[in-house]
Design a protein around this motif. Sequence first.
Motif, PDB file in Angstrom:
ATOM      1  N   ARG A 108       0.838  -0.758  -0.326  1.00 66.11           N
ATOM      2  CA  ARG A 108      -0.258   0.065  -0.386  1.00 66.11           C
ATOM      3  C   ARG A 108       1.018   1.088  -0.445  1.00 66.11           C
ATOM      4  N   ARG A 352     -14.475  -2.297  11.035  1.00 63.48           N
ATOM      5  CA  ARG A 352     -12.652  -2.556  10.980  1.00 63.48           C
ATOM      6  C   ARG A 352     -13.254  -3.575  12.237  1.00 63.48           C
ATOM      7  N   ARG A 414      -6.353   2.750   5.271  1.00 62.05           N
ATOM      8  CA  ARG A 414      -6.722   2.014   4.885  1.00 62.05           C
ATOM      9  C   ARG A 414      -8.345   2.688   4.167  1.00 62.05           C
ATOM     10  N   CYS A 416     -10.005   4.147   0.195  1.00 59.99           N
ATOM     11  CA  CYS A 416     -10.322   3.884  -1.371  1.00 59.99           C
ATOM     12  C   CYS A 416      -8.630   4.414  -1.833  1.00 59.99           C
TER      13      CYS A 416
HETATM   14  C1  HEM Z   1     -12.111   1.223  -0.816  1.00 57.95           C
HETATM   15  C2  HEM Z   1     -15.850   3.736  -2.428  1.00 57.95           C
HETATM   16  C3  HEM Z   1     -13.804   4.361  -6.120  1.00 57.95           C
HETATM   17  C4  HEM Z   1     -10.024   1.300  -5.667  1.00 57.95           C
HETATM   18  C5  HEM Z   1     -13.128   1.769  -1.174  1.00 57.95           C
HETATM   19  C6  HEM Z   1     -13.691   1.486   0.194  1.00 57.95           C
HETATM   20  C7  HEM Z   1     -14.180   2.288  -0.018  1.00 57.95           C
HETATM   21  C8  HEM Z   1     -14.324   2.545  -1.110  1.00 57.95           C
HETATM   22  C9  HEM Z   1     -15.560   3.006   0.979  1.00 57.95           C
HETATM   23  C10 HEM Z   1     -12.973   0.441   1.287  1.00 57.95           C
HETATM   24  C11 HEM Z   1     -12.222   1.552   2.387  1.00 57.95           C
HETATM   25  C12 HEM Z   1     -12.218   1.583   3.750  1.00 57.95           C
HETATM   26  O1  HEM Z   1     -12.937   0.505   4.599  1.00 57.95           O
HETATM   27  O2  HEM Z   1     -12.662   2.808   4.743  1.00 57.95           O
HETATM   28  C13 HEM Z   1     -15.083   4.123  -3.282  1.00 57.95           C
HETATM   29  C14 HEM Z   1     -15.793   5.166  -3.756  1.00 57.95           C
HETATM   30  C15 HEM Z   1     -15.691   5.536  -4.729  1.00 57.95           C
HETATM   31  C16 HEM Z   1     -13.832   4.658  -4.853  1.00 57.95           C
HETATM   32  C17 HEM Z   1     -16.880   6.207  -3.119  1.00 57.95           C
HETATM   33  C18 HEM Z   1     -16.087   6.036  -5.779  1.00 57.95           C
HETATM   34  C19 HEM Z   1     -17.218   6.854  -5.833  1.00 57.95           C
HETATM   35  C20 HEM Z   1     -12.257   3.647  -6.627  1.00 57.95           C
HETATM   36  C21 HEM Z   1     -12.150   3.719  -8.091  1.00 57.95           C
HETATM   37  C22 HEM Z   1     -10.722   2.969  -7.688  1.00 57.95           C
HETATM   38  C23 HEM Z   1     -11.448   2.057  -6.282  1.00 57.95           C
HETATM   39  C24 HEM Z   1     -11.693   4.403  -9.186  1.00 57.95           C
HETATM   40  C25 HEM Z   1      -9.559   2.534  -8.481  1.00 57.95           C
HETATM   41  C26 HEM Z   1      -9.664   3.243  -9.423  1.00 57.95           C
HETATM   42  C27 HEM Z   1     -10.177   0.947  -4.446  1.00 57.95           C
HETATM   43  C28 HEM Z   1      -9.670   0.294  -3.939  1.00 57.95           C
HETATM   44  C29 HEM Z   1      -9.644   0.010  -2.569  1.00 57.95           C
HETATM   45  C30 HEM Z   1     -10.810   0.471  -2.587  1.00 57.95           C
HETATM   46  C31 HEM Z   1      -8.243  -1.162  -4.344  1.00 57.95           C
HETATM   47  C32 HEM Z   1      -9.279  -0.850  -1.265  1.00 57.95           C
HETATM   48  C33 HEM Z   1      -8.158  -0.329  -0.938  1.00 57.95           C
HETATM   49  C34 HEM Z   1      -7.046  -1.326   0.679  1.00 57.95           C
HETATM   50  O3  HEM Z   1      -7.691  -1.596   1.136  1.00 57.95           O
HETATM   51  O4  HEM Z   1      -6.422  -0.424   0.790  1.00 57.95           O
HETATM   52  N1  HEM Z   1     -13.563   2.109  -1.527  1.00 57.95           N
HETATM   53  N2  HEM Z   1     -13.671   4.027  -4.321  1.00 57.95           N
HETATM   54  N3  HEM Z   1     -12.228   2.517  -6.116  1.00 57.95           N
HETATM   55  N4  HEM Z   1     -10.952   1.181  -3.513  1.00 57.95           N
HETATM   56 FE1  HEM Z   1     -13.039   2.513  -3.937  1.00 57.95          FE
END
Ligand code: HEM
Length: 468
Positions: A108, A352, A414, A416
Amino acid sequence: LVRPFHEIPGLWKNGAANLYAFWKQDGFKNLHHIMVWMSYDAIGPFSFKIGYYDSVNIIKPVDAATLFRAEGYYPKRLRVEAWTSYRDYRNRKYGVLLKDGEDWRSNRVILNKEVISPKMLGNFAPLLDEVGQDFVARIHKKIERSGQNKWTTDLSQELFKYALESVGSVLYGERLGLLLDYIDPEAQHFIDCITLMFKTTSPMLYIPPALLRTLGAKVWRDHVQAWDGIFGQADRCIQNIYRKLKEPVQSDKYPGVLASLLMLDKLSIEDIKASVTELMAGGVDTTSITLLWTLYELARHPALQEELRAEVATARAQSQGDLLGMLKRIPLLKGALKETLRLHPVAVSLQRYITEDIAIQNYHIPSGTLVQLGLFAMGRDPSVFPRPEQYQPSRWLRTENNYFRSLGFGFGPRQCLGRRIAETEMQLFLIHMLENFRVEKQRHVEVRSTFQLIVLPETPIILTIKPL
Ligand code: HEM
Ligand code: 2DC
C-alpha cells in the motif's frame, strides 16, 4: 459506568433463523434498508449476525471517531470471502484490496505514491480531462443523431464506458477507445463481468462460497466466470504495456500507473498485476453509479444545477486554462459529490476489526471485535444531517460541522486507494457536462436503491439531455 459487551442489544443472533428471515424479506437486496431500521431501533450500538459475520454496529460520527482511533497499524476490514475464494481457487495473488498485515502495508505504501498522492493529480488530471471532453463530444453526436435536439436515455452503459476509459487512461497511460463508435467487444465484456461479479458476491456474504462451490451452485460458477473475464481482460492490458516497455523509445510523457510501478521495480510483477487488476475493476461501477445518482439529483433540482453551472463558468474563467486551478475553485460541485455519496453511498458500511478495547456509548467492546459503521444509515440520520432527505450540497461548505461525516471513501490508511482518481474523474465529468448540457427528468418519481454488494438504483434512471 461501563456496561459489558454481552449487554449490547442483539438483533438476529441466531445465524440460521436470521438467514431465513432475511431471505423472506428479500434482505439480500435490502441490506442497507434493514441496517437503517435496525440502527434507528437500537439508538446505541447493536450487535448483528447474519450468515457467518458477527459484528457490532454503530452509526454516529463520534462513534466512528472512536472506531478509527482503534483500527491499529494494519487496519483490517470484513473479508469478502467470495473474492479471496476465487483467488485461492485460481491460484492468483491477492492485491492491496484483499491483503492484510505487513504484506498489505508494504504494498500500500508503494501504491500510495503512484495512485493517491496529491502530486500525481498533475499527471492524472490532463488525461481525465481529455476523456471528459470525448464523452461530451460523444453525447453531442448522440443528440444530433436523434434528430430531436435532445437525448432521452438510461445513461448507465455510457457511464460505465466513461469510467473504464478514465481509469484505463490513468493506469495504462493510453486510451482504450471506449468512447469511439466501434467498441472492442472484449472491453464491453469486461464491463459486464464487473456487474456480474458484484451481483454474485452479495449472496456469498451469507452463504460461504466454499459450500456453494462444493454444491456446484450457479452463483459460484457465475462468480468464477465473472472474475475470469475481469482477469483475462486486465492481463491483456497489462501484457500490452509490459511489451511496450521493453522497446527502447522513451519520452517524458507520463506513462501511467502500471508502467511507473514496473519501472520503480519495488513490487513483484505478480503483486503489481494483482493490484492493477483490482484498480481497473474497482474503477468502473463505483464512479459511474455515483455520477448517475448525481445527474439524477441535478435533474430533480434545476435551480441547483444552474448554480453549479455558474460556479463552473466562474472557475473556468478565473483559472485561465490551469486545470488544477479550476478544480480548486468548485467547492459547491465538490459538495454535490459528497451529498450524492451521503444519500447514495457505494459502500453500505465501513468495517474494522478493532485492535484495542473501546467504549461506545458506555458499552465495552473488546479488541478483535468486528465493528461496522453503517454509512448508508448515518447519511439518513436526522440527528447527524438535519433534513437528511434533502439534497443540499451547500451543507458541506460549513466545514466546521463535518467531523467524521464525509466517509464515502472510507477513512485513514485503509481508505479507498482510487479516491483521488475517482474524485478528479467525477469533478471533470460534471464540469464538462454542466458546460455543455442541461439535464432533465420526466416524472418526479423517487428511484429506490438496491444492494448488489454496492448500492445501485433499483430501476433505470431515465434522463433527458439537452444542449445548452
Ligand atoms: C476501497 C469507496 C472508487 C479502488 C474502498 C473503500 C470504500 C471505497 C468505502 C473501503 C475503504 C475503507 O475500508 O476505509 C469508493 C467510492 C468510489 C470508489 C465511493 C467512487 C465514487 C474507486 C476507484 C478505484 C477504487 C475509481 C480504482 C481506481 C479501491 C481499492 C480499495 C478501495 C483498491 C481497497 C484499498 C485497500 O484495501 O487498501 N473504496 N471507491 N475505488 N477502493 Fe474505492
Ligand atoms: C459490502 O457487508 C457489504 O470500493 C459487506 O472498488 C461489507 C463490505 C465490505 C467491503 C466493501 C463492500 C461492503 C462494498 C464494496 C467495497 C468493499 C471494499 C472495496 C469495495 C467498498 C461494504 C469497492 C467497491 C472496490 C471494489 C474493488 C474490486 C472490484 C476489485
